[in-house]
Scaffold this motif. Sequence first.
Motif, PDB file in Angstrom:
ATOM      1  N   PHE A 107       0.288 -26.390 -13.851  1.00 21.36           N
ATOM      2  CA  PHE A 107      -0.721 -26.560 -12.800  1.00 21.36           C
ATOM      3  C   PHE A 107      -0.394 -27.771 -11.921  1.00 21.36           C
ATOM      4  CE2 PHE A 107      -4.490 -29.275 -12.023  1.00 21.36           C
ATOM      5  CZ  PHE A 107      -5.033 -28.592 -10.940  1.00 21.36           C
ATOM      6  N   MET A 135      -6.014 -23.551 -11.104  1.00 24.11           N
ATOM      7  CA  MET A 135      -5.817 -23.487  -9.660  1.00 24.11           C
ATOM      8  C   MET A 135      -7.123 -23.121  -8.957  1.00 24.11           C
ATOM      9  SD  MET A 135      -2.659 -24.344  -9.101  1.00 24.11           S
ATOM     10  CE  MET A 135      -2.615 -23.949  -7.365  1.00 24.11           C
ATOM     11  N   HIS A 166      -3.235 -21.643 -16.314  1.00 30.76           N
ATOM     12  CA  HIS A 166      -2.765 -22.312 -15.094  1.00 30.76           C
ATOM     13  C   HIS A 166      -3.443 -21.720 -13.863  1.00 30.76           C
ATOM     14  CE1 HIS A 166       0.003 -20.468 -12.098  1.00 30.76           C
ATOM     15  NE2 HIS A 166       0.090 -21.689 -11.629  1.00 30.76           N
ATOM     16  N   LEU A 224      -3.135 -21.698  -2.603  1.00 30.87           N
ATOM     17  CA  LEU A 224      -3.843 -21.926  -3.863  1.00 30.87           C
ATOM     18  C   LEU A 224      -4.361 -20.616  -4.445  1.00 30.87           C
ATOM     19  CD1 LEU A 224      -5.917 -25.081  -2.814  1.00 30.87           C
ATOM     20  CD2 LEU A 224      -3.755 -25.028  -4.073  1.00 30.87           C
ATOM     21  N   SER A 244       2.382 -24.963  -4.030  1.00 33.12           N
ATOM     22  CA  SER A 244       1.625 -23.917  -3.332  1.00 33.12           C
ATOM     23  C   SER A 244       1.208 -24.376  -1.942  1.00 33.12           C
ATOM     24  CB  SER A 244       0.396 -23.521  -4.151  1.00 33.12           C
ATOM     25  OG  SER A 244       0.765 -23.059  -5.431  1.00 33.12           O
ATOM     26  N   ALA A 303      -1.509 -18.677  -6.053  1.00 33.02           N
ATOM     27  CA  ALA A 303      -1.129 -19.240  -7.345  1.00 33.02           C
ATOM     28  C   ALA A 303      -2.125 -18.837  -8.425  1.00 33.02           C
ATOM     29  CB  ALA A 303      -1.036 -20.762  -7.241  1.00 33.02           C
ATOM     30  N   ALA A 304      -3.421 -18.830  -8.076  1.00 34.60           N
ATOM     31  CA  ALA A 304      -4.442 -18.429  -9.048  1.00 34.60           C
ATOM     32  C   ALA A 304      -4.289 -16.957  -9.424  1.00 34.60           C
ATOM     33  CB  ALA A 304      -5.831 -18.696  -8.482  1.00 34.60           C
ATOM     34  N   GLY A 312       3.410 -17.141  -8.562  1.00 34.77           N
ATOM     35  CA  GLY A 312       2.679 -17.853  -7.529  1.00 34.77           C
ATOM     36  C   GLY A 312       3.287 -17.565  -6.178  1.00 34.77           C
ATOM     37  N   VAL A 334       0.351 -27.100  -7.798  1.00 35.10           N
ATOM     38  CA  VAL A 334      -0.551 -27.500  -6.711  1.00 35.10           C
ATOM     39  C   VAL A 334       0.221 -27.950  -5.471  1.00 35.10           C
ATOM     40  CG1 VAL A 334      -2.253 -29.204  -6.001  1.00 35.10           C
ATOM     41  CG2 VAL A 334      -2.550 -27.998  -8.143  1.00 35.10           C
TER      42      VAL A 334
END
Length: 781
Positions: free
Chosen positions: A29, A333, A329, A51, A36, A54-55, A73, A33
């Motif tokens: 994570f 996000m 992770h 973001l 991303s 990535a989530a 991601g 961050v």
Amino acid sequence: MSACTSKPTDHRRRFRVTGADVSASITVFLLAVPMSLGLAVAMGAPLEAGLLAAAVGGIVAGSLGGSALLVSGPSAGLTVVTAELIQTYGWRTTCAITVGAGLLQLLLGSLRMARGALAVSPAVVHGTLAGIGVAIALAQLHIVLGGTPQSSAIANVMALPDQWGRVGPAAPLIGGFTVTVLVLWPRIPGRSGRALRRIPAALAAVAAATAVAAVAAPGIARVDLPSWSAHALPGLPHGPVLGLATAVFTVMLVASLESLLSAVAVDKLTADRPGSPLERADLDRELRGQGIANAVSGLLGGLAVSGGAVRGTANVRAGATGRSSTVLHGLWMLLAASFLVAALERMPLAALAGLVMVVGIQMVSYAHIRNVHKHREFLVYIATVGGVLVLGVLQGVLVGIAVAVGLALHRLARTRITLEERGGAHRLCARGQLTFLAVPRLTRALSQVPRGARAVVELDGSFMDHAAYEALQHWQETHLTQGGQVEVTGRAGTRIAEPPSATHTCCRPWTPWRNHHCDDHAAQHLPAPGSAPGPAASKRPGSLQLTSGLSSFQRNTAPLVRQELARLAREGQRPSQLFLTCSDSRLVTSMITSSGPGDLFTVRNVGNFVPLPGEEASDDSVAAAIEYAVDILDVKSITVCGHSGCGAMQALLSGAPEGSRSPLQRWLRHGLPSRDRMLSRHHSWARISGRLPTDEVEQLCLTNVIQQLEHLRAHESVARRLAEGKLELHGMYFHVGEAQAYLLAEAHEFDDVFDLVAPGRPGGNASATGGRRSDLHSLEL
């Protein structure tokens, strides 16, 4: 019944959350961050879309994908493609294109087409990623210099001179500082460096740049995350149908290749971990999972998703044990996008641009370039890179495939056949692939060999089709019946043995390309049901394997080596080096070193230890071998060879051998200095071919090689010959799973990090005759 009942157990274990998974998810994570946000900036997309992607990649692809530890991601490989799509069609249509690409991935995964994607030449794949990396670096360089990137790589190159004339101080300062921290962070030495390196370099670089910008450049452009209420969702695509279809196919192709290659890389890294319970990645399932993740991300207004080797490698090295780390992770996000907006908006855009620029540069891998050059596919690589930069990603891939096909056809059709008389023998040399196209020239040359003459046929190629084989076989049989002699050799004159069918055993003498197993042969000698056991059947399998191997040696190998062994018997042994290695059965010293009888004076023991002088008399066998090799045989070098997965190193890490009366434990005490050296704050951890060791076992294996070299120097005969300059010491590490050898080389005295040193590179020395700091570099085998 057991197969049916095992599935629920595996399913529960797959989603079990452990402390190691929680820790690994936080590490990934912290890396994801800034990555991303940086990729979203590079693409010109809404920052919250990075973001969100990535989530979704963590939760959806992590739950449904075929690789348990691969982290998905925003796709670095799609940076250039997505930026162009946004400029051409707008953000809402780009999201719709992402949905279409995901559905196409889902279809191809359902049709089990994932393996077909890996059939593309590696030179094309790596050339595509390298071209994208160069384009990313050029675009982000403009942001680092305080400007705005252009629409294409060529335009970015053309605009650089003008950009240099308008450089401001703030953005280059922050961007350059970010790049510096990224490069130096993995190289921080000492115990404190090992602790700091637990923090991802990307997070450390962006956090440090944010702190510096707050003081030195308060007015610099920073991240601006809009309200989620203004977040744009996909709309109906607008544009020419052919253009939209091409865009969908391009996004699908790049995202799929990046995901599948990353899955294979992470799978290989996971397999190297001792005792790993994870199964190999299911690439078709991974492609389906990536497709669903892309469809969901596009529907929610996120960027295109792909599996990332950087994130996946960080996940593995952080100690993740299952897919729950990837899913967690993704949850982190989501929480960051909801509650950490104020902190994220303090990040300077120049810092994120510097981060992504380094990512782009790293996509141009020197190891890949060296590999494609070794396989004579550098032209394909260069053509693909040029096509991506000049024409675009999809066009560049097509250019690379066209050049690869043309090169393959050229090699297939190009065969040189020469015939000459030398030393009373007619030597025919066929260089290249022998196909039906070369049969007329081959038969014409063979017809010129006189009857009854001695002929040597040298086949310098890797392929012979049925037509060429039949032509050569027919001529050989005819020439032999006419009283001639025929010897068929391979490259460099090595004799080609008879086919396995010519021998009455399943096993041939061990060769680098054929493993040696006798189980099937043993089964052939078992009596039929109800029959009386014969003499062979009464033997145990081990005895049968031994006698079969001896018989094969006497029949096939002995005639080839008898003359050389007779010479050695007359002249005595004169090996050039002492080779000290582990007793592990997977280490075949003659194979690794390409040596033959009389070349190596070999000493093997558990752990490849060199006891220090003055130890107990029961350990004198190694010291005696060293003294005999140095003083009597006059060897010129001594090599200590460690290997991956060493049981002695695992035993040293699992418990202390002090005080034990077991012979094995008493012997393992010679490895205690290696363990102490690895744990010491005065010695840096090794890097092997540009990477940190996979785990503590591999680190101890590497450290043990260096420690045993120091033990060697403590022996009187070795120290004397070193002082005279008549002896060299070498350290070597053999990775069993990769079939790759690494050589220890002396490094600069001030460098405390084990780093990659290319063979023949200035400053690298294959010997380890002095100094305590050494580097490991990959050998070209």
